[in-house]
Design an enzyme around this catalytic site. Sequence first.
Site, PDB file in Angstrom:
ATOM      1  N   SER A  41      60.935   6.214 -12.031  1.00  0.00           N
ATOM      2  CA  SER A  41      59.649   6.890 -11.828  1.00  0.00           C
ATOM      3  C   SER A  41      59.069   7.559 -13.069  1.00  0.00           C
ATOM      4  CB  SER A  41      59.825   7.954 -10.743  1.00  0.00           C
ATOM      5  OG  SER A  41      60.837   8.876 -11.133  1.00  0.00           O
TER       6      SER A  41
ATOM      7  N   TYR B 270      74.683  17.733 -28.379  1.00  0.00           N
ATOM      8  CA  TYR B 270      74.553  16.478 -27.636  1.00  0.00           C
ATOM      9  C   TYR B 270      75.784  15.589 -27.782  1.00  0.00           C
ATOM     10  CZ  TYR B 270      72.243  13.012 -24.869  1.00  0.00           C
ATOM     11  OH  TYR B 270      71.943  12.168 -23.832  1.00  0.00           O
TER      12      TYR B 270
ATOM     13  N   GLY C 257      66.173   5.074 -11.537  1.00  0.00           N
ATOM     14  CA  GLY C 257      65.492   6.107 -12.330  1.00  0.00           C
ATOM     15  C   GLY C 257      64.158   5.563 -12.828  1.00  0.00           C
TER      16      GLY C 257
ATOM     17  N   VAL D 197      62.707  10.971 -27.312  1.00  0.00           N
ATOM     18  CA  VAL D 197      61.307  11.087 -26.887  1.00  0.00           C
ATOM     19  C   VAL D 197      61.188  12.298 -25.951  1.00  0.00           C
ATOM     20  CG1 VAL D 197      60.681   8.638 -27.105  1.00  0.00           C
ATOM     21  CG2 VAL D 197      61.707   9.461 -24.967  1.00  0.00           C
ATOM     22  N   VAL D 198      59.938  12.643 -25.607  1.00  0.00           N
ATOM     23  CA  VAL D 198      59.744  13.784 -24.719  1.00  0.00           C
ATOM     24  C   VAL D 198      59.751  13.293 -23.274  1.00  0.00           C
ATOM     25  CG1 VAL D 198      58.294  15.775 -24.185  1.00  0.00           C
ATOM     26  CG2 VAL D 198      58.269  14.813 -26.485  1.00  0.00           C
TER      27      VAL D 198
ATOM     28  N   PHE E 159      64.105   9.850  -7.406  1.00  0.00           N
ATOM     29  CA  PHE E 159      64.294  11.016  -6.545  1.00  0.00           C
ATOM     30  C   PHE E 159      63.109  11.924  -6.784  1.00  0.00           C
ATOM     31  CE2 PHE E 159      66.738  14.890  -5.252  1.00  0.00           C
ATOM     32  CZ  PHE E 159      67.123  14.435  -4.016  1.00  0.00           C
TER      33      PHE E 159
HETATM   34  P1  NAD Z   1      63.702  11.448 -16.818  1.00  0.00           P
HETATM   35  O1  NAD Z   1      64.029  12.817 -16.320  1.00  0.00           O
HETATM   36  O2  NAD Z   1      62.367  11.214 -17.404  1.00  0.00           O
HETATM   37  O3  NAD Z   1      63.922  10.375 -15.635  1.00  0.00           O
HETATM   38  C1  NAD Z   1      65.033  10.456 -14.783  1.00  0.00           C
HETATM   39  C2  NAD Z   1      64.867   9.496 -13.630  1.00  0.00           C
HETATM   40  O4  NAD Z   1      66.024   9.637 -12.777  1.00  0.00           O
HETATM   41  C3  NAD Z   1      63.647   9.788 -12.737  1.00  0.00           C
HETATM   42  O5  NAD Z   1      63.117   8.562 -12.276  1.00  0.00           O
HETATM   43  C4  NAD Z   1      64.259  10.540 -11.541  1.00  0.00           C
HETATM   44  O6  NAD Z   1      63.507  10.429 -10.333  1.00  0.00           O
HETATM   45  C5  NAD Z   1      65.585   9.799 -11.426  1.00  0.00           C
HETATM   46  N1  NAD Z   1      66.616  10.537 -10.692  1.00  0.00           N
HETATM   47  C6  NAD Z   1      67.182  11.734 -10.997  1.00  0.00           C
HETATM   48  N2  NAD Z   1      68.128  12.043 -10.077  1.00  0.00           N
HETATM   49  C7  NAD Z   1      68.155  11.037  -9.166  1.00  0.00           C
HETATM   50  C8  NAD Z   1      68.896  10.766  -7.999  1.00  0.00           C
HETATM   51  N3  NAD Z   1      69.840  11.606  -7.559  1.00  0.00           N
HETATM   52  N4  NAD Z   1      68.631   9.631  -7.314  1.00  0.00           N
HETATM   53  C9  NAD Z   1      67.662   8.776  -7.727  1.00  0.00           C
HETATM   54  N5  NAD Z   1      66.941   8.958  -8.841  1.00  0.00           N
HETATM   55  C10 NAD Z   1      67.184  10.071  -9.562  1.00  0.00           C
HETATM   56  O7  NAD Z   1      64.880  11.093 -17.853  1.00  0.00           O
HETATM   57  P2  NAD Z   1      64.938  10.203 -19.174  1.00  0.00           P
HETATM   58  O8  NAD Z   1      64.844  11.095 -20.340  1.00  0.00           O
HETATM   59  O9  NAD Z   1      64.034   9.022 -19.056  1.00  0.00           O
HETATM   60  O10 NAD Z   1      66.463   9.711 -19.119  1.00  0.00           O
HETATM   61  C11 NAD Z   1      66.839   8.434 -18.657  1.00  0.00           C
HETATM   62  C12 NAD Z   1      68.018   7.949 -19.462  1.00  0.00           C
HETATM   63  O11 NAD Z   1      67.598   7.754 -20.826  1.00  0.00           O
HETATM   64  C13 NAD Z   1      69.186   8.942 -19.504  1.00  0.00           C
HETATM   65  O12 NAD Z   1      70.382   8.233 -19.456  1.00  0.00           O
HETATM   66  C14 NAD Z   1      69.019   9.586 -20.876  1.00  0.00           C
HETATM   67  O13 NAD Z   1      70.232  10.084 -21.395  1.00  0.00           O
HETATM   68  C15 NAD Z   1      68.522   8.382 -21.678  1.00  0.00           C
HETATM   69  N6  NAD Z   1      67.894   8.737 -22.962  1.00  0.00           N
HETATM   70  C16 NAD Z   1      66.888   9.647 -23.020  1.00  0.00           C
HETATM   71  C17 NAD Z   1      66.354   9.981 -24.265  1.00  0.00           C
HETATM   72  C18 NAD Z   1      65.235  10.993 -24.378  1.00  0.00           C
HETATM   73  O14 NAD Z   1      64.916  11.407 -25.506  1.00  0.00           O
HETATM   74  N7  NAD Z   1      64.593  11.375 -23.293  1.00  0.00           N
HETATM   75  C19 NAD Z   1      66.843   9.378 -25.439  1.00  0.00           C
HETATM   76  C20 NAD Z   1      67.828   8.421 -25.331  1.00  0.00           C
HETATM   77  C21 NAD Z   1      68.365   8.111 -24.083  1.00  0.00           C
END
Ligand code: NAD
Length: 397
Positions: free
Chosen positions: A50, A235, A48, A273-274, A74
């Site tokens: 990107s 959540y 993940g 975060v966003v 992805f």
């Molecule tokens: P995001 O949507 O910004 O990034 C998701 C990543 O997963 C991308 O790189 C995407 O290309 C990749 N991805 C998705 N499906 C895929 C697949 N089938 N194969 C390969 N790659 C794939 O998401 P994010 O918010 O950065 O979330 C990442 C983690 O952080 C999650 O576990 C989320 O729960 C956690 N998190 C997020 C927040 C928040 O506020 N955004 C807070 C705490 C924890």
Amino acid sequence: MIVKPRVRGFICTTAHPPGCAANVAEQVRAARARPRLADGPSNVLVLGASGGYGLPSRISAAFGAGAATLGVSFEKSPTESKTASAGWYNNRAFEQQAESAGLWARTLDGDAFSDELKAEAIALIKAEMGPIDLVVYSLASPVRKDPETGELHRSAIKPLGETFHVKTLNVDKAEVHEVDLEPATDEEVAATVKVMGGEDWERWMAALADAEVLAPGCQTVSYTYVGSELTWPIYWHATLGKAKEDLDRAAGAIAERLRPLDGHARVAVLKCVVTQSSAAIPVVPLYTSLLFRVMKDQGSHENCAEHVQRLFETQLYGGGAQRLDDAGRIRMDDRELTDVVQDEVKRRWSEVNSENLDELTDFAGFRHDFLRIFGFGVPGIDYDAEVDPLRIEPQGT
Ligand code: NAD
């Protein structure tokens, strides 16, 4: 072509190549400005990689510690007439930055849930990298095809038990309104655990361990969110929370498997975060806008990259004591969850409406961060200039 944001609900269907490149360059500059991680990793796999939390994790490992990084994501490639997804440009920009710094970096774009992609990654690690000493699991996806049964599971973002009546924010219209969120069925809960739970993290770690590509003392971390009572009904006490609870089970199982290597597996609770994924969760944009206002006013706000930098410097590396909770999770949400922040967010939550949205919240900051994900609103970028969707060359080079 001239690329403008085309926002549909919580997604933007266009991305600006030089804007994305500038975002990556800014994060790289920030990581380089920090003291080098003396005990940092050498060979890192980021699942993940990107965007969101994965990209700064990769940047911290590469530019904070000089690590070789294999990223998995992805993302959608560009065509002559259509821009790629933002993550595709981010990956190219990261690879260029790494190459000019003399750092090994490769990205595999494909389905991380599949056995084929795991095999491809392992072959690449064996051929071109040394043993992996850090695996960051930062995938966020609405669907997962089970590699054993071929069944496609779809996650549902829903409360449990009963209908949840709550305030939410229509980001397009800048309107606060109330909605009824219907509870999930047992099948929807099970499907969400299949997609966002710990099974795939375990499969990755088992595949890497079986292939003997993990270094002694390696660690793996998977990201989660807990939040406060304002977001719990959608959540932590909801379908997503059930999936995230499963990460705790997986962390235990992985830690057991890594024991012969003296390795570690941890879940890290990060702040809100966003990101593309978080913007899609009902209630979260309103909570985030309020939280950002309060944390910015109180001087405790961190953006995604700063937050990950602190995780690397104080919890994953640096030799200090880890801030663990009763379940053994690393708590990075300490600043978000202080009483002084949460009490003020709650006070404003009860008052906020469409009229006072800009006064009580940082909705402008939320929107700005959202557009930045897609490379828009970046200082110094000329958004009226022609860009080539097939290339990420920064403007002016
Ligand atoms: P995001 O949507 O910004 O990034 C998701 C990543 O997963 C991308 O790189 C995407 O290309 C990749 N991805 C998705 N499906 C895929 C697949 N089938 N194969 C390969 N790659 C794939 O998401 P994010 O918010 O950065 O979330 C990442 C983690 O952080 C999650 O576990 C989320 O729960 C956690 N998190 C997020 C927040 C928040 O506020 N955004 C807070 C705490 C924890």
